[in-house]
Design an enzyme around this catalytic site. Structure first.
Site, PDB file in Angstrom:
ATOM      1  N   ARG A   1      48.940  -2.260  19.336  1.00  0.00           N
ATOM      2  CA  ARG A   1      48.106  -2.499  18.157  1.00  0.00           C
ATOM      3  C   ARG A   1      47.014  -1.446  18.108  1.00  0.00           C
ATOM      4  O   ARG A   1      46.338  -1.191  19.118  1.00  0.00           O
ATOM      5  CB  ARG A   1      47.498  -3.899  18.217  1.00  0.00           C
ATOM      6  CG  ARG A   1      46.929  -4.384  16.898  1.00  0.00           C
ATOM      7  CD  ARG A   1      46.697  -5.886  16.955  1.00  0.00           C
ATOM      8  NE  ARG A   1      47.948  -6.628  17.116  1.00  0.00           N
ATOM      9  CZ  ARG A   1      48.010  -7.888  17.544  1.00  0.00           C
ATOM     10  NH1 ARG A   1      46.914  -8.529  17.868  1.00  0.00           N
ATOM     11  NH2 ARG A   1      49.182  -8.480  17.648  1.00  0.00           N
TER      12      ARG A   1
ATOM     13  N   ARG B   1      44.646 -10.056  28.152  1.00  0.00           N
ATOM     14  CA  ARG B   1      43.540 -10.908  27.704  1.00  0.00           C
ATOM     15  C   ARG B   1      43.434 -12.190  28.520  1.00  0.00           C
ATOM     16  O   ARG B   1      42.322 -12.630  28.849  1.00  0.00           O
ATOM     17  CB  ARG B   1      43.686 -11.237  26.211  1.00  0.00           C
ATOM     18  CG  ARG B   1      42.479 -11.978  25.663  1.00  0.00           C
ATOM     19  CD  ARG B   1      42.540 -12.186  24.165  1.00  0.00           C
ATOM     20  NE  ARG B   1      42.338 -10.937  23.436  1.00  0.00           N
ATOM     21  CZ  ARG B   1      42.153 -10.882  22.121  1.00  0.00           C
ATOM     22  NH1 ARG B   1      42.161 -11.999  21.398  1.00  0.00           N
ATOM     23  NH2 ARG B   1      41.974  -9.718  21.516  1.00  0.00           N
TER      24      ARG B   1
ATOM     25  N   SER C   1      47.767 -17.796  19.067  1.00  0.00           N
ATOM     26  CA  SER C   1      47.807 -18.177  17.650  1.00  0.00           C
ATOM     27  C   SER C   1      49.168 -18.769  17.332  1.00  0.00           C
ATOM     28  O   SER C   1      50.200 -18.134  17.593  1.00  0.00           O
ATOM     29  CB  SER C   1      47.561 -16.965  16.739  1.00  0.00           C
ATOM     30  OG  SER C   1      46.218 -16.546  16.815  1.00  0.00           O
TER      31      SER C   1
ATOM     32  N   GLU D   1      39.683 -16.221  21.428  1.00  0.00           N
ATOM     33  CA  GLU D   1      41.097 -16.435  21.116  1.00  0.00           C
ATOM     34  C   GLU D   1      42.038 -15.854  22.170  1.00  0.00           C
ATOM     35  O   GLU D   1      41.886 -14.706  22.594  1.00  0.00           O
ATOM     36  CB  GLU D   1      41.415 -15.803  19.766  1.00  0.00           C
ATOM     37  CG  GLU D   1      42.873 -15.937  19.343  1.00  0.00           C
ATOM     38  CD  GLU D   1      43.253 -14.976  18.242  1.00  0.00           C
ATOM     39  OE1 GLU D   1      44.439 -14.602  18.197  1.00  0.00           O
ATOM     40  OE2 GLU D   1      42.375 -14.593  17.438  1.00  0.00           O
TER      41      GLU D   1
ATOM     42  N   ARG E   1      40.103  -6.307  23.993  1.00  0.00           N
ATOM     43  CA  ARG E   1      40.731  -5.693  22.806  1.00  0.00           C
ATOM     44  C   ARG E   1      41.297  -4.336  23.213  1.00  0.00           C
ATOM     45  O   ARG E   1      40.563  -3.355  23.314  1.00  0.00           O
ATOM     46  CB  ARG E   1      39.685  -5.551  21.690  1.00  0.00           C
ATOM     47  CG  ARG E   1      40.275  -5.361  20.300  1.00  0.00           C
ATOM     48  CD  ARG E   1      39.188  -5.282  19.249  1.00  0.00           C
ATOM     49  NE  ARG E   1      38.437  -6.518  19.147  1.00  0.00           N
ATOM     50  CZ  ARG E   1      38.799  -7.573  18.435  1.00  0.00           C
ATOM     51  NH1 ARG E   1      39.912  -7.544  17.754  1.00  0.00           N
ATOM     52  NH2 ARG E   1      38.040  -8.656  18.408  1.00  0.00           N
TER      53      ARG E   1
END
Length: 430
Positions: A259, A389, A351, A348, A274
């Site tokens: 990403r 993460r 999801s 987070e 991130r």
């Protein structure tokens, strides 16, 4: 993608859904272009029918009448060519607009402008209270010599990292834990998917148009690096018709993901929160076109992720994502947020999304129901585990005063029964 005929019949509902989700698309223009396309189609078909009739009559006419009909048919052919040219343009216009139309949010989705207005549903676990000054995962990674961002930056730039030694082993343990739960306990099919996909797969799953700035694209080959194995796995049956007995399909995809994190300049640059490259075990479900069945699978994939968090004994909360934080195709999404001491907040990690037939229409993903009717499938997906993460709460919540890490009990079988990660010789806790 929504059914354009349904959009035309529910124009105000679709407009309101787009407004709530914060997407701009001209629904009136879409319907106008679609209506014009339909009118052109009808006129083209009428001319074709008249030409066919004329060809049948030619053999029966006298010379003068035949010449008049031939001239008439030349005029019709010229008109047909004009109409087909306009038809091609108009069809491209409405299809392009159709790709921008978001799915209206489900009735249970809370109103809100962004992630700050997501609504907490429940919490699990107790947040650890330290009797010493806790270190961040970045500090622990350097002390234990298991994370190296400095050397990674020299090779690959910002938001990159090396996981080293026990850091790499810990990541593999977490990924394997997730895969084992999904495959051996939940009956998912393990999949190692392609990480390079064509534009059609990105469009089919709803990442294009609109998400091009987040994708690593390889124009020379016409390929894109995936940001989630959802792209590959949801596209697995592209343009196929499954049987009712084939459903549901449940995939557990394990892959490297990429990403660009466009728009995140200066945000979360320290540590592993991130990053550009990460590993993920993803749940993807393809099921029948049933609201009840979609809801059931949504609850199941969320429960699978919660089971992993509970097995790791990581405190977390579940939030119902608000309208302004939903993607274009999502009708509802639940996030799991783990407590991360260095951030002083729940952040987070997972999801869970359902799409109804939004992706299936784009992908041509259909099934023949028990009555023999061909219908578009429903699709869902959810993170099982995403690393690095997930290493943030593991390292920070399982740290000891001397800088060592107690390995979560559920991960020890994957690490030869070891109980702790300790600083290398010569690296004291300081």
């Amino acid at each position: 993608m929504l059914d354009v005929r349904w959009i035309a019949q529910n124009r105000e509902l679709v407009k309101e859904g787009a407004r709530r989700k914060g997407f701009e698309v001209d629904i009136d223009q879409l319907v106008d272009r679609y209506d014009r396309w339909r009118a052109l189609q009808q006129e083209i078909q009428a001319i074709a029918a008249e030409k066919n009739q004329g060809n049948r009559e030619l053999r029966t006419l006298a010379a003068a009448e035949r010449q008049a009909l031939i001239e008439r048919m030349r005029e019709m052919t010229a008109r047909e060519k004009e109409l087909r040219s306009e038809n091609e343009v108009v069809e491209a216009e409405w299809r392009e607009l159709l790709l921008l139309v978001p799915s209206p949010p489900a009735p249970g989705v809370p109103m809100g402008k962004d992630d700050t207005e997501n609504v907490e549903i429940r919490r699990w676990g107790e947040v650890r209270r330290f009797d010493f000054e806790p270190r961040s995962h970045q500090e622990l990674g350097e002390l234990l010599d298991i994370i190296d961002k400095e050397r990674a930056a020299k090779i690959a730039g910002s938001r990159t990292y090396f996981l080293k030694g026990d850091g790499a082993l810990l990541e593999q343990a977490v990924l394997r834990l997730a895969l084992d739960l999904l495959v051996y306990e939940r009956g998912f099919t393990a999949m190692a998917p392609p990480v390079l996909v064509r534009d059609e797969a990105m469009v089919g799953t709803g990442y294009f148009p609109g998400g091009e700035d987040q994708a690593y694209r390889i124009p020379f080959d016409g390929l894109n690096l995936i940001g989630t194995s959802e792209v590959s796995l949801s596209s697995y049956y592209v343009d196929e018709i499954l049987s009712d007995e084939d459903l549901p399909v449940r995939f557990a995809g394990i892959s490297t993901c990429f990403r660009r994190e466009a728009g995140a300049a200066g945000k979360d640059t320290a540590g592993l929160y991130r990053v550009h490259q990460f590993q993920k075990v993803e749940q993807v479900v393809v099921c029948r076109a049933s609201e009840e069945e979609s809801l059931r699978h949504h609850e199941e994939i969320l429960a699978n992720a919660e089971a992993l968090m509970q097995a790791l004994r990581l405190p977390y909360r579940v939030v119902n994502v608000c309208t302004g934080d939903l993607g274009r195709g999502q009708v509802q999404k639940f996030d799991i947020e783990a407590w991360m001491p260095s951030r002083g907040a729940y952040s987070e990690t997972h999801s869970a999304s359902r799409f109804h037939d939004f992706q299936a229409r784009r992908l041509g993903l259909r099934y023949r129901d028990e009555d023999g009717k061909v219908r578009y499938c429903h699709t869902l997906n959810n993170t099982a585990i995403a690393s690095p993460r997930i290493l943030i709460p593991i390292l920070e919540l399982y740290q000891n005063e001397d800088g060592s890490i107690t390995i979560p009990e559920v991960l020890r079988p994957y690490m030869r029964g070891r109980e702790r990660i300790v600083p290398p010789a010569g690296r004291g806790a300081g």
